[in-house]
Design a protein around this motif. Structure first.
Motif, short mmCIF file in Angstrom:
data_model
loop_
_atom_site.label_atom_id
_atom_site.label_comp_id
_atom_site.label_asym_id
_atom_site.label_seq_id
_atom_site.Cartn_x
_atom_site.Cartn_y
_atom_site.Cartn_z
N VAL A 16 39.81 -39.41 34.89
CA VAL A 16 39.16 -38.38 35.68
C VAL A 16 37.66 -38.45 35.42
N THR B 178 33.56 -37.30 37.04
CA THR B 178 32.84 -36.34 37.89
C THR B 178 31.90 -37.10 38.80
N GLU B 179 32.02 -36.85 40.09
CA GLU B 179 31.18 -37.52 41.08
C GLU B 179 30.62 -36.47 42.02
N THR C 188 44.52 -44.37 35.50
CA THR C 188 43.29 -43.80 36.04
C THR C 188 42.63 -42.89 35.00
N ARG D 276 37.24 -36.47 40.32
CA ARG D 276 38.11 -37.36 41.09
C ARG D 276 38.69 -38.38 40.12
N ARG D 277 39.73 -39.06 40.57
CA ARG D 277 40.36 -40.09 39.75
C ARG D 277 39.78 -41.46 40.08
N ARG D 278 39.57 -42.26 39.05
CA ARG D 278 39.05 -43.61 39.21
C ARG D 278 39.96 -44.57 38.45
#
Length: 227
Positions: free
Chosen positions: A19, A21-22, A17, A27-29
């Motif tokens: 990290v 920014t949303e 994953t 959050r992790r993607r």
């Protein structure tokens, strides 16, 4: 926490994953290239609470729950080979393993700590199973395997894609009922309200008898089962 990768143990999230920014929050993607590379390298994908994302899994969990008269939740395990997830372990709930795609080998061993409760852990039980498994089988697509709580099992992926749904059922135990009866009915018992440092043996005996009467009461049990 919904999605995890295992390969003979949990893999660090940083391996698959990024990290991002949303809406101003990190959050992790999933990093798809690294994620797929881990799967090809033998990792198993675990999706916790799979019934929240699949109507089919929700229906299967509901069917098992009705059959057992107990709450049921489902985790999905996807692999294309590798060493599996947790190694040899037991669960504190009953497991119904339904093979949806492909094949998977299950080795089941007799309990060394019977009927564990939710606070117990196989890794700290101090006794590993010895000898050969009592059951060593390969589940094919459509097969269902029942593993009672406390029974050791080792799940080994086979070559090719595999997806199975592990439905855990959480039937109430005697410990749950007695704990509930203690919290619900004992405050009404004078013997249970004594200060412990001033309580006599007779007071303790009266408290035990009050708990016994509550636990053996048909109306209390019916109330507990309704809740």
């Amino acid at each position: 926490p919904i999605v995890q990768l295992f390969n003979g143990g949990a893999l660090a999230e940083e391996r698959y994953t990024d990290v991002v920014t949303e809406l101003g929050a990190p959050r992790r993607r999933l990093a798809k290239r690294r994620f797929y590379a881990e799967l090809k390298g033998g990792a198993t994908l675990v999706v916790n609470g799979f019934e929240h994302y699949s109507p089919t899994a929700l229906r299967l969990c509901a069917e098992v729950g009705r059959y057992c008269s107990a709450p049921a939740v489902g985790n999905a395990y996807l692999s294309i080979g590798g060493r599996g997830t947790f190694g040899r372990h037991w669960d504190t709930h009953d497991v119904f393993a339904l093979q949806l795609i492909g094949r998977k080998r299950w080795q089941v061993f007799a309990p060394t700590f019977e009927l564990p409760l939710g606070m117990h852990r196989s890794e700290s039980s101090g006794a590993a199973p010895a000898g050969a498994p009592v059951l060593d089988c390969v589940l094919e697509t459509g097969d269902l395997l029942y593993v009672p709580r406390g029974w050791w099992h080792h799940v080994l992926p086979q070559e090719g894609p595999s997806l199975h749904l592990s439905v855990g059922t959480y039937a109430p135990t005697v410990h749950d009922y007695v704990s509930w009866a203690c919290a619900r009915h004992m405050p009404a018992a004078l013997a249970a309200r004594h200060s412990l440092d001033a309580a006599s043996v007779e007071d303790l005996d009266a408290a035990v008898e009050a708990l016994r009467a509550a636990v053996l009461s048909a109306s209390a049990r019916a109330e507990f089962e309704r809740e």
